[in-house]
Design a protein around this motif. Sequence first.
Motif: not given
Length: 85
Positions: A55-57, A76-81
């Motif tokens: 999303g850009g964040a 973090i990468e696992y939780r990222a959509p």
Amino acid sequence: MTPTEQEITNGIARRSIPAPDPALTVRALSCRFPRWTIWWGESTTRYWGMSRRAGGAFVYVEAQSAQEFVQKARDIEYRAPQNNP
């Protein structure tokens, strides 16, 4: 004068495991996480990383060790959509 067993053990322990070079560690982490900007903070003596989410964040990681950095970045990468084309 003969050294004691404790003195010998302490001397071996200090010589046997050198401290990891932060620059080499940052290079290895950067290869493992190519979408991240990773650096070593000389003042903080910690590993830092920043990545942009879909999303850009921006998200960032602060870690005491390379192992901790890997764990946090993976979380973090696992939780990222995931982007589905």
